[in-house]
Design a protein around this motif. Structure first.
Motif, PDB file in Angstrom:
ATOM      1  N   ILE A   2      35.828  41.731  33.744  1.00 34.07           N
ATOM      2  CA  ILE A   2      37.142  42.499  33.516  1.00 34.07           C
ATOM      3  C   ILE A   2      37.969  41.805  34.704  1.00 34.07           C
ATOM      4  O   ILE A   2      37.633  42.140  35.596  1.00 34.07           O
ATOM      5  CB  ILE A   2      36.773  44.050  33.543  1.00 34.07           C
ATOM      6  CG1 ILE A   2      35.865  44.425  32.477  1.00 34.07           C
ATOM      7  CG2 ILE A   2      38.196  44.744  33.699  1.00 34.07           C
ATOM      8  CD1 ILE A   2      35.401  45.891  32.257  1.00 34.07           C
ATOM      9  N   GLU A   3      39.199  41.512  34.237  1.00 29.65           N
ATOM     10  CA  GLU A   3      40.156  41.016  35.348  1.00 29.65           C
ATOM     11  C   GLU A   3      41.100  42.316  35.409  1.00 29.65           C
ATOM     12  O   GLU A   3      41.365  43.281  34.931  1.00 29.65           O
ATOM     13  CB  GLU A   3      41.160  40.185  34.455  1.00 29.65           C
ATOM     14  CG  GLU A   3      40.582  38.743  34.191  1.00 29.65           C
ATOM     15  CD  GLU A   3      40.283  37.963  35.484  1.00 29.65           C
ATOM     16  OE1 GLU A   3      41.090  38.047  36.293  1.00 29.65           O
ATOM     17  OE2 GLU A   3      38.990  37.175  35.199  1.00 29.65           O
ATOM     18  N   LYS A   4      41.118  42.310  36.990  1.00 29.22           N
ATOM     19  CA  LYS A   4      42.032  43.373  37.517  1.00 29.22           C
ATOM     20  C   LYS A   4      43.445  43.027  37.299  1.00 29.22           C
ATOM     21  O   LYS A   4      43.801  41.731  37.485  1.00 29.22           O
ATOM     22  CB  LYS A   4      41.565  43.567  38.930  1.00 29.22           C
ATOM     23  CG  LYS A   4      40.474  44.446  39.282  1.00 29.22           C
ATOM     24  CD  LYS A   4      40.473  44.737  40.755  1.00 29.22           C
ATOM     25  CE  LYS A   4      39.579  45.949  41.170  1.00 29.22           C
ATOM     26  NZ  LYS A   4      39.402  46.306  42.762  1.00 29.22           N
ATOM     27  N   LYS A   5      44.125  44.067  37.149  1.00 29.95           N
ATOM     28  CA  LYS A   5      45.704  43.684  36.927  1.00 29.95           C
ATOM     29  C   LYS A   5      46.325  43.812  38.114  1.00 29.95           C
ATOM     30  O   LYS A   5      45.794  44.361  39.199  1.00 29.95           O
ATOM     31  CB  LYS A   5      46.232  45.359  36.160  1.00 29.95           C
ATOM     32  CG  LYS A   5      46.005  45.144  34.696  1.00 29.95           C
ATOM     33  CD  LYS A   5      46.566  46.380  34.083  1.00 29.95           C
ATOM     34  CE  LYS A   5      46.239  46.544  32.812  1.00 29.95           C
ATOM     35  NZ  LYS A   5      46.940  47.958  32.251  1.00 29.95           N
ATOM     36  N   LYS A   6      47.170  42.929  38.299  1.00 31.85           N
ATOM     37  CA  LYS A   6      48.055  42.731  39.640  1.00 31.85           C
ATOM     38  C   LYS A   6      48.988  43.838  39.899  1.00 31.85           C
ATOM     39  O   LYS A   6      49.368  44.420  38.708  1.00 31.85           O
ATOM     40  CB  LYS A   6      48.856  41.305  39.467  1.00 31.85           C
ATOM     41  CG  LYS A   6      48.180  40.254  39.332  1.00 31.85           C
ATOM     42  CD  LYS A   6      47.809  39.798  40.921  1.00 31.85           C
ATOM     43  CE  LYS A   6      47.117  38.407  40.650  1.00 31.85           C
ATOM     44  NZ  LYS A   6      46.468  37.954  41.893  1.00 31.85           N
ATOM     45  N   ARG A   7      49.156  44.304  41.052  1.00 33.62           N
ATOM     46  CA  ARG A   7      49.775  45.420  41.272  1.00 33.62           C
ATOM     47  C   ARG A   7      51.210  44.834  41.775  1.00 33.62           C
ATOM     48  O   ARG A   7      51.605  44.035  42.383  1.00 33.62           O
ATOM     49  CB  ARG A   7      49.373  46.118  42.609  1.00 33.62           C
ATOM     50  CG  ARG A   7      50.193  47.291  43.124  1.00 33.62           C
ATOM     51  CD  ARG A   7      49.922  47.903  44.345  1.00 33.62           C
ATOM     52  NE  ARG A   7      50.867  48.801  44.902  1.00 33.62           N
ATOM     53  CZ  ARG A   7      52.026  48.569  45.360  1.00 33.62           C
ATOM     54  NH1 ARG A   7      52.310  47.283  45.594  1.00 33.62           N
ATOM     55  NH2 ARG A   7      52.715  49.683  45.906  1.00 33.62           N
TER      56      ARG A   7
END
Length: 134
Positions: A99-104
């Motif tokens: 699962i790719e983390k969303k960029k802040r």
């Protein structure tokens, strides 16, 4: 994103069984219900190099020096149930790895919040000025 459950890793699993620890009386003393699932991440044919790096990075605490991911289950009283739980845990761990983390996105302060901050600073400054002995 790919679905991990579509890939069949079952041929790459190796299982070890042993006697479970803890309470349980005669069942614990006689039956090997504890299941250890071993998966060789480095030599997996189903994972590409990029995926192997992700798995090593995210699951480094569960992977031993030989590059084998180990999952140990001894919650149930039957070996088969523990084996199924171990397989489910394996797929859940791999799913979580990819699962790719969303960029802040940094947000810009609003004009009102800037003014409020400056107002409070000014008020605190005035309060401290009044405390001084001249």
């Amino acid at each position: 994103m790919m679905n991990i459950k579509e890939l069949n890793f079952d041929s790459e699993f190796s299982f070890k069984t042993s006697r479970s620890s803890g309470a349980g009386g005669q069942n614990v003393n006689k039956v090997s219900t504890k299941v250890e699932l071993d998966f060789d991440v480095q030599n997996s044919a189903l994972l590409n190099e990029e995926q192997k790096i992700k798995v090593f990075d995210k699951l480094k605490n569960r992977i031993n020096k030989e590059g084998i991911l180990q999952i140990i289950v001894q919650t149930e009283r039957s070996q088969l149930a523990n084996k199924e739980i171990a397989i489910e845990k394996f797929y859940a761990l791999l799913e979580k790895c990819f699962i790719e983390k969303k960029k802040r996105k940094p947000t810009k302060l609003s004009r009102a919040s800037k003014e409020k901050r400056l107002k409070t600073k000014k008020r605190n400054s005035e309060i401290k000025k009044l405390r001084r002995i001249i």
